[in-house]
Design an enzyme around this catalytic site. Structure first.
Site, PDB file in Angstrom:
ATOM      1  N   HIS A  17       0.847  -1.201   0.000  1.00 43.58           N
ATOM      2  CA  HIS A  17       0.000   0.000   0.000  1.00 43.58           C
ATOM      3  C   HIS A  17       0.878   1.246   0.000  1.00 43.58           C
ATOM      4  CE1 HIS A  17       0.805   0.616   4.222  1.00 43.58           C
ATOM      5  NE2 HIS A  17       0.194  -0.502   4.591  1.00 43.58           N
ATOM      6  N   HIS A  20       4.036   1.372   2.297  1.00 37.33           N
ATOM      7  CA  HIS A  20       5.196   0.622   1.786  1.00 37.33           C
ATOM      8  C   HIS A  20       5.803   1.377   0.614  1.00 37.33           C
ATOM      9  CE1 HIS A  20       2.377  -2.776   3.123  1.00 37.33           C
ATOM     10  NE2 HIS A  20       3.327  -2.717   4.042  1.00 37.33           N
ATOM     11  N   CYS A 125       2.081  -9.828  22.377  1.00 34.92           N
ATOM     12  CA  CYS A 125       1.170  -9.233  21.383  1.00 34.92           C
ATOM     13  C   CYS A 125       1.417  -9.916  20.045  1.00 34.92           C
ATOM     14  CB  CYS A 125       1.396  -7.729  21.246  1.00 34.92           C
ATOM     15  SG  CYS A 125       0.465  -7.046  19.849  1.00 34.92           S
ATOM     16  N   CYS A 128       2.460  -7.424  17.200  1.00 36.12           N
ATOM     17  CA  CYS A 128       3.866  -7.005  17.236  1.00 36.12           C
ATOM     18  C   CYS A 128       4.806  -8.203  17.124  1.00 36.12           C
ATOM     19  CB  CYS A 128       4.199  -6.283  18.537  1.00 36.12           C
ATOM     20  SG  CYS A 128       3.270  -4.787  18.828  1.00 36.12           S
ATOM     21  N   CYS A 142      -2.200  -3.292  23.820  1.00 34.21           N
ATOM     22  CA  CYS A 142      -1.088  -2.860  22.970  1.00 34.21           C
ATOM     23  C   CYS A 142      -1.509  -1.581  22.253  1.00 34.21           C
ATOM     24  CB  CYS A 142      -0.761  -3.949  21.948  1.00 34.21           C
ATOM     25  SG  CYS A 142       0.228  -3.305  20.580  1.00 34.21           S
ATOM     26  N   HIS A 145      -1.890  -2.055  18.349  1.00 40.36           N
ATOM     27  CA  HIS A 145      -2.903  -2.944  17.767  1.00 40.36           C
ATOM     28  C   HIS A 145      -4.243  -2.919  18.509  1.00 40.36           C
ATOM     29  CE1 HIS A 145       0.934  -4.446  16.172  1.00 40.36           C
ATOM     30  NE2 HIS A 145       0.209  -4.628  15.097  1.00 40.36           N
ATOM     31  N   LYS A 294      -4.147   6.066  10.772  1.00 38.97           N
ATOM     32  CA  LYS A 294      -3.112   5.328  10.053  1.00 38.97           C
ATOM     33  C   LYS A 294      -3.796   4.353   9.089  1.00 38.97           C
ATOM     34  CE  LYS A 294       0.831   2.305  10.419  1.00 38.97           C
ATOM     35  NZ  LYS A 294       1.327   1.092  10.985  1.00 38.97           N
ATOM     36  N   LYS A 297      -5.488  -2.268   6.851  1.00 37.25           N
ATOM     37  CA  LYS A 297      -6.391  -3.148   6.128  1.00 37.25           C
ATOM     38  C   LYS A 297      -7.709  -3.283   6.893  1.00 37.25           C
ATOM     39  CE  LYS A 297      -5.957  -7.821   4.602  1.00 37.25           C
ATOM     40  NZ  LYS A 297      -5.038  -8.939   4.530  1.00 37.25           N
TER      41      LYS A 297
HETATM   42  O1  ME8 Z   1       7.293  -4.266  10.072  1.00 38.47           O
HETATM   43  N1  ME8 Z   1       2.845   5.165   6.595  1.00 38.47           N
HETATM   44  O2  ME8 Z   1       6.815  -5.110   7.989  1.00 38.47           O
HETATM   45  P1  ME8 Z   1       5.521  -4.277   7.572  1.00 38.47           P
HETATM   46  C1  ME8 Z   1       4.128   5.096   6.263  1.00 38.47           C
HETATM   47  N2  ME8 Z   1       8.481  -7.102   8.364  1.00 38.47           N
HETATM   48  N3  ME8 Z   1       4.818   3.941   6.142  1.00 38.47           N
HETATM   49  C2  ME8 Z   1       4.170   2.806   6.375  1.00 38.47           C
HETATM   50  C3  ME8 Z   1       2.801   2.800   6.739  1.00 38.47           C
HETATM   51  C4  ME8 Z   1       2.134   4.061   6.836  1.00 38.47           C
HETATM   52  N4  ME8 Z   1       0.848   4.184   7.129  1.00 38.47           N
HETATM   53  N5  ME8 Z   1       2.425   1.535   6.907  1.00 38.47           N
HETATM   54  C5  ME8 Z   1       3.528   0.756   6.643  1.00 38.47           C
HETATM   55  C6  ME8 Z   1       7.493  -5.054   9.158  1.00 38.47           C
HETATM   56  N6  ME8 Z   1       4.576   1.520   6.306  1.00 38.47           N
HETATM   57  C7  ME8 Z   1       8.661  -6.013   9.247  1.00 38.47           C
HETATM   58  C8  ME8 Z   1       9.932  -5.265   8.972  1.00 38.47           C
HETATM   59  S1  ME8 Z   1      12.545  -5.112   8.624  1.00 38.47           S
HETATM   60  C9  ME8 Z   1      13.879  -6.003   9.038  1.00 38.47           C
HETATM   61  C10 ME8 Z   1      11.185  -6.076   9.053  1.00 38.47           C
HETATM   62  C11 ME8 Z   1       5.922   1.045   5.907  1.00 38.47           C
HETATM   63  O3  ME8 Z   1       5.019  -4.933   6.343  1.00 38.47           O
HETATM   64  C12 ME8 Z   1       6.997   1.590   6.809  1.00 38.47           C
HETATM   65  O4  ME8 Z   1       8.221   1.495   6.144  1.00 38.47           O
HETATM   66  O5  ME8 Z   1       4.611  -4.112   8.704  1.00 38.47           O
HETATM   67  C13 ME8 Z   1       6.972   0.624   7.939  1.00 38.47           C
HETATM   68  O6  ME8 Z   1       8.138   0.681   8.744  1.00 38.47           O
HETATM   69  C14 ME8 Z   1       6.848  -0.675   7.189  1.00 38.47           C
HETATM   70  O7  ME8 Z   1       5.975  -0.349   6.084  1.00 38.47           O
HETATM   71  C15 ME8 Z   1       6.294  -1.808   7.998  1.00 38.47           C
HETATM   72  O8  ME8 Z   1       6.125  -2.885   7.118  1.00 38.47           O
END
Ligand code: ME8
Length: 646
Positions: A17, A20, A125, A128, A142, A145, A294, A297
């Protein structure tokens, strides 16, 4: 210099989304910028594929975890090119080489005594995927969440994170740039002011099998962070690949604030335990919110990057995201804001500058970059060179500091200056002045040279549009190899090089307001009609009888013995002749191609032997000294000749 820039590896329990997309776009822009600085760059992204969440997501679809992760990981991989994001490496935590490296590291840290076995009970959690401390809970839930964590008591393996606490505090204090922006550095230091607990790094296989088995105890798999964070090493061939040597000391990670703690605390202490030098910098941004919430989904307010690109184009989406968010703070997304940026910054400011300047070079200089009369520079010219050089310096500082919005602000200040430079130097007047040689050439050189620099600095942010600009400037090949050191300065363009008009970079978009439903339009019409009465005013019906249309000027010529009149051939949409009293203000060749507004249903009239069918609209003013000025009424964006003006 070398640069190694990474994004988080994204969980494959959700589709890509806007959040990301933003992080990955930031990393792509930075990697393009560092290449522009001449660096050898490696840019890595990927997917995080182990853990409970993934198993649940696969189950809910009736797939095996393997089928599921393959499918979603592919979606991430294929999303990035649609945003012109070009990573050098896409890593997956299910790759055998990653699994082997994680196991080797676990064994090494275990052998040196930094991993131990113990019993643990705490608030777990699922969202997390970790135990939360008492302090982290808000009203027993949490905060991220909004769920009540499970009380779990089990035996597990732990990493002696506490051993490295003092080292970490010292390292962060000694290196002000280690975690930026500063607010996140302060947040981490404040967290570290309390004793650090050791980190639980395993799950019993009775609870989770979809993970990497601990090499020293097959009854356990690794806990996600000791698996996921290590991607930053495996992606460059740790421990003995040549790329590891080359890139590790230059590692910079980009994340959002949700995963600050794992990146600012777990990861540096893990690296320290492995005996490696710390990563160079951690860049932390805020959230993209939709309606103050924020994106998520479960709330159903998720914005898909692919849909935005389809609607607005890749450069507009990239520019909007980088310009709109102050790196580090939260930002609110709305399509109205995208359209506003597109129309004002891209269509009006940049797009118009580009097409006006290159049209004039075509018209007045035969499409060749003219020579500068260096001896006759004006204050305007010197101000422009000076501002351009200052802009490049400000741009560099801010691109290095990840304050992309400020870098773009600096670029747009110069674009504004250039648009004013055109108006004050009025090349169309210089073209008709008796002594037109030097000054016109200088002004046109200044414009093309400025466009060249703009195409260069905009390349990391809008690679597609910058490519089109470079092509129009005849610099497609040289630009690709250019760096800021070689090309980011004034006076590089060689006179005599051919340029062409190029495409319209950013056509204006209709705003929602203008797209009213027919019903609403009707209502508005009758309201307006009611409010019109009194002397000197006309009714809606009276005005409705005047047929206004957009007309394109296809030819213009002087009329013999009539020094005020020009004979215009107009397309609206059929060709017609209109005589206009504008000869004092416009040269015939300057008018061709302009779209003007005409009264289309005026009775034909003969003027100096020419039959005129219609009237061209223009605005007139007198300045303080009584000198008259006239400008033609035109349309705000390109629209078909013959369109009704309502
Ligand atoms: O945490 N605004 O993966 P994740 C801005 N797999 N950026 C956002 C966002 C938002 N509303 N939502 C998500 C994980 N992001 C782990 C990471 S790393 C070794 C492991 C982006 O799929 C942002 O970069 O939950 C956030 O840190 C990341 O997606 C979290 O991705």
């Amino acid at each position: 210099m070398t640069t190694y820039i990474t994004t988080p590896i994204y969980y494959v329990n959700a589709m890509p989304h806007l959040g990301h997309a933003y992080t990955t776009l930031v990393a792509d822009t930075y990697s393009r910028y560092r290449r522009l600085c001449g660096d050898d760059v490696r840019f890595q992204t990927g997917t995080d594929e182990h853990g409970e969440k993934i198993v649940q997501a696969a189950e809910s679809e009736g797939s095996t975890p393997r089928e599921y992760v393959d499918r979603i990981s592919d979606t991430f991989r294929h999303t990035w090119p649609t945003l012109a994001i070009e990573p050098d490496n896409f890593i997956r935590t299910t790759y055998p080489e990653h699994i082997k490296t994680v196991q080797d590291i676990l064994q090494k840290v275990y052998d040196q005594g930094d991993i131990y076995f113990s019993e643990y009970s705490g608030h777990y959690c699922k969202g997390c995927e970790r135990f939360l401390t008492e302090k982290e809970l808000v009203d027993g839930t949490c905060p991220d969440h909004q769920t009540v964590p499970e009380e779990i008591c089990e035996q597990n393996y732990f990493f002696r994170m506490s051993t490295y606490q003092d080292w970490l505090i010292e390292h962060i204090k000694k290196n002000p740039d280690y975690i930026t922006p500063e607010r996140y550095r302060n947040e981490v230091l404040s967290f570290l002011s309390e004793p650090l607990e050791d980190l639980c790094i395993s799950r019993p296989v009775s609870r989770l099998t979809w993970g990497i088995p601990l090499p020293f105890d097959q009854k356990f798999v690794t806990y996600v962070w000791f698996d996921a964070l290590i991607n930053y090493l495996t992606g460059i061939g740790y421990p003995d690949g040549p790329d590891f040597e080359k890139y590790w000391s230059a590692a910079e990670h980009v994340i959002a604030k949700d995963i600050l703690k794992p990146h600012a605390i777990y990861w540096p202490t893990m690296i320290q335990a492995m005996g490696l030098p710390p990563y160079k910098r951690l860049h932390v941004h805020g959230y993209w919110n939709v309606d103050e919430t924020k994106m998520s989904k479960s709330i159903g307010n998720v914005i898909r990057p692919g849909e935005l690109v389809e609607k607005y184009g890749v450069d507009t989406v990239r520019y909007f995201l980088l310009r709109e968010m102050s790196f580090g703070l939260d930002s609110s997304f709305s399509e109205e804001a995208v359209i506003a940026r597109r129309n004002s910054d891209l269509a009006n400011d940049l797009g118009n500058l580009f097409s006006r300047a290159l049209t004039m070079v075509g018209k007045y200089a035969g499409g060749k970059v003219p020579k500068v009369d260096a001896a006759a520079l004006t204050d305007d010219d010197r101000e422009l060179i000076d501002s351009m050089e200052k802009m490049i310096a400000t741009y560099r500082v801010n691109m290095d500091a990840f304050t992309f919005h400020k870098a773009l602000q600096a670029v747009w200040e110069v674009i504004g200056l250039l648009n004013r430079y055109i108006v004050t130097n009025a090349p169309w007047e210089l073209a008709t002045a008796p002594d037109k040689s030097g000054r016109l050439d200088t002004v046109l050189y200044f414009l093309t040279e400025s466009l060249r620099i703009l195409a260069l600095v905009l390349r990391p942010v809008m690679p597609v549009a910058a490519g089109k600009m470079a092509a129009a400037l005849g610099m497609e090949d040289t630009m690709a190899a250019a760096t800021l050191d070689t090309a980011g300065k004034w006076g590089v363009f060689e006179p005599g090089m051919s340029v062409n008009k190029g495409p319209q970079l950013f056509p204006r978009l209709e705003t929602k307001k203008k797209q009213q439903t027919p019903k609403k339009q009707k209502k508005k019409k009758s309201r307006d009609a009611e409010s019109v009465d009194g002397e000197g005013l006309i009714t809606f019906d009276q005005f409705g009888k005047v047929e206004l249309r957009v007309a394109e000027i296809v030819a213009a010529e002087k009329i013999k013995k009539a020094d005020k009149l020009l004979k215009l051939t107009l397309k609206a949409p059929r060709e017609r002749t209109v005589v206009a009293g504008i000869a004092k203000y416009y040269q015939p060749d300057e008018l061709v191609g302009k779209k003007v507004i005409i009264v289309a249903n005026l009775k034909p009239a003969k003027l100096m032997g020419v039959t005129s069918r219609g009237m061209v609209l223009a605005a007139k003013e007198k300045d303080g000294e009584g000198v008259e000025r006239l400008v033609l009424s035109t349309v705000d964006a390109d629209i078909a000749a013959g369109s009704r003006v309502a």
